[in-house]
Design a protein around this motif. Structure first.
Motif, PDB file in Angstrom:
ATOM      1  N   ALA A   1      10.771 -24.588  -6.827  1.00 53.60           N
ATOM      2  CA  ALA A   1      11.933 -24.954  -7.656  1.00 53.60           C
ATOM      3  C   ALA A   1      12.174 -23.907  -8.746  1.00 53.60           C
ATOM      4  O   ALA A   1      13.322 -23.661  -9.149  1.00 53.60           O
ATOM      5  N   ASP A   2      11.097 -23.272  -9.212  1.00 57.61           N
ATOM      6  CA  ASP A   2      11.218 -22.270 -10.283  1.00 57.61           C
ATOM      7  C   ASP A   2      11.706 -20.934  -9.756  1.00 57.61           C
ATOM      8  O   ASP A   2      11.929 -20.002 -10.521  1.00 57.61           O
ATOM      9  N   ASN A   3      11.828 -20.856  -8.441  1.00 60.37           N
ATOM     10  CA  ASN A   3      12.187 -19.590  -7.796  1.00 60.37           C
ATOM     11  C   ASN A   3      13.415 -19.796  -6.916  1.00 60.37           C
ATOM     12  O   ASN A   3      13.521 -19.219  -5.830  1.00 60.37           O
ATOM     13  N   GLY A   4      14.330 -20.645  -7.358  1.00 65.22           N
ATOM     14  CA  GLY A   4      15.559 -20.898  -6.589  1.00 65.22           C
ATOM     15  C   GLY A   4      15.279 -21.532  -5.231  1.00 65.22           C
ATOM     16  O   GLY A   4      16.066 -21.382  -4.303  1.00 65.22           O
ATOM     17  N   TYR A   5      14.171 -22.225  -5.104  1.00 69.79           N
ATOM     18  CA  TYR A   5      13.782 -22.906  -3.848  1.00 69.79           C
ATOM     19  C   TYR A   5      13.560 -21.914  -2.703  1.00 69.79           C
ATOM     20  O   TYR A   5      13.704 -22.253  -1.536  1.00 69.79           O
ATOM     21  N   GLN A   6      13.184 -20.678  -3.070  1.00 72.40           N
ATOM     22  CA  GLN A   6      12.812 -19.691  -2.050  1.00 72.40           C
ATOM     23  C   GLN A   6      11.307 -19.787  -1.814  1.00 72.40           C
ATOM     24  O   GLN A   6      10.566 -20.188  -2.700  1.00 72.40           O
ATOM     25  N   GLY A   7      10.868 -19.359  -0.624  1.00 76.99           N
ATOM     26  CA  GLY A   7       9.436 -19.409  -0.298  1.00 76.99           C
ATOM     27  C   GLY A   7       9.007 -20.848  -0.072  1.00 76.99           C
ATOM     28  O   GLY A   7       9.833 -21.734   0.117  1.00 76.99           O
ATOM     29  N   GLY A   8       7.709 -21.093  -0.103  1.00 76.72           N
ATOM     30  CA  GLY A   8       7.213 -22.461   0.081  1.00 76.72           C
ATOM     31  C   GLY A   8       7.296 -22.915   1.523  1.00 76.72           C
ATOM     32  O   GLY A   8       7.035 -22.142   2.446  1.00 76.72           O
ATOM     33  N   PHE A   9       7.681 -24.166   1.733  1.00 77.75           N
ATOM     34  CA  PHE A   9       7.690 -24.783   3.067  1.00 77.75           C
ATOM     35  C   PHE A   9       9.157 -25.068   3.408  1.00 77.75           C
ATOM     36  O   PHE A   9       9.787 -25.952   2.810  1.00 77.75           O
ATOM     37  N   ALA A  10       9.684 -24.299   4.350  1.00 78.04           N
ATOM     38  CA  ALA A  10      11.122 -24.357   4.638  1.00 78.04           C
ATOM     39  C   ALA A  10      11.551 -25.748   5.125  1.00 78.04           C
ATOM     40  O   ALA A  10      10.828 -26.410   5.875  1.00 78.04           O
TER      41      ALA A  10
END
Ligand code: NAD
Length: 289
Positions: A228-237
């Motif tokens: 959320a702190d990164n514009g919802y990039q990365g993580g679990f698509a």
């Protein structure tokens, strides 16, 4: 140990590299030449087809996109081609029925095989900190553990063949439900006049606390660093969460299990992915509130 590794994508690339780093002789193959080139750079030997990669291997690990591909690769190029006595491990996330039927086909040909899907994303695959949930007999599990340990922080026996996949989809169905519930509660709290940080401070030490809130908060700037702190990039698509929810719904159907919240979560993620958000982290579902 000589370990064949089939499927060197986002997850398999890092996993194969960790096996090589642990001193294993890794015999790798992927349809993508770029993936093979990257694997060579990380200490793996690469081959031009599955049969050559599994020749002489003591263990075969697969990390492939879906059940259809897993079945095809095992039926045409692994079963009957890997040496008798090789232990087979499928780490892909696939449906429980396909996992059980491929393991039964392998057993009929004399192989021990486990399903060993993972929890943890690309960073955990690269870092060797995956959690493996393993389905198979006690002896197959004991052999599989030695292969999996260099790639993970935890290797857990989930029971009989297919139980690894069952654990994985039940866990991810619960994750989807708690993420949606958390998003819903934060959005409503805000509409009722609560500051998100204040609601977090209260709920994170109250009975609404859950992993989606305190380890992966969908609200930017609240809780520990998260997508959320990164514009919802990365993580679990979102697309991968949707894949797992579809598998969960198919399993619920075949086991005649009631999943009213799971099916609602699957429908919400279908809509969210269908609106072009498949590449965003799954916590971005909060945008719909
Ligand atoms: P990916 O698409 O990046 O990698 C899959 C690889 O398999 C690709 O490199 C592709 O070329 C290769 N491949 C496809 N068909 C093949 C064949 N017949 N022979 C050889 N190689 C073939 O996918 P991924 O993100 O690495 O995911 C792999 C599995 O892990 C999936 O089942 C996924 O659901 C699961 N998983 C992914 C994540 C994640 O965060 N990406 C997390 C947990 C589990």
């Amino acid at each position: 140990m000589k370990i064949a590794f089939i499927g060197l994508g986002n997850m398999g690339g890092g996993m194969a590299a960790n096996l090589a780093k642990a001193g294993h002789q890794v015999r790798a193959f992927d349809l993508s030449e770029d993936a093979c080139t990257a694997a060579r750079g990380k200490g793996c030997e690469t081959f031009t087809n599955v049969r050559d990669a599994v020749a002489g291997a003591e263990a075969v690990v697969t990390m492939l996109p879906n059940g259809e591909i897993v079945r095809a690769v095992y039926e045409s190029d692994i079963i009957g081609h890997a040496p008798a006595g090789a232990i087979l491990l499928d780490c892909s996330t696939i449906d429980v029925d396909t996992a059980r039927s491929v393991i039964a086909a392998a057993a009929a040909a004399g192989y021990e095989m486990v399903d060993a899907p993972v929890s943890g994303g690309i960073a955990a695959a690269n870092g060797g900190t995956l959690t493996f949930m393993v389905g198979g007999s006690d002896t197959a599990f004991a052999r599989a553990r030695a292969v999996l340990e260099p790639m993970g922080k935890a290797v857990i026996h989930a029971g009989a063949a297919g139980n690894g996949q069952a654990a994985k989809i039940c866990n991810n169905m619960l994750l989807a439900i708690t993420m949606i519930g958390t998003a819903e509660a934060f959005a409503m709290a805000q509409k009722l006049g609560l500051d998100p940080q204040t609601f977090y401070d209260i709920s994170s030490v109250s009975s609404g606390q859950n992993w989606s809130m305190t380890s992966y908060c969908p609200v930017p700037g609240v809780g520990p660093a998260s997508p959320a702190d990164n514009g919802y990039q990365g993580g679990f698509a979102t697309a991968l969460m949707l894949k797992d929810l579809r598998l969960a719904m198919a399993a619920a159907d075949s086991a005649d299990a009631a999943v009213p919240l799971g099916s609602r979560a699957a429908a919400l993620y279908e809509d969210f992915a269908g609106a072009g958000n498949g590449g965003l982290d799954f916590s971005a579902i909060i945008k719909t509130y």
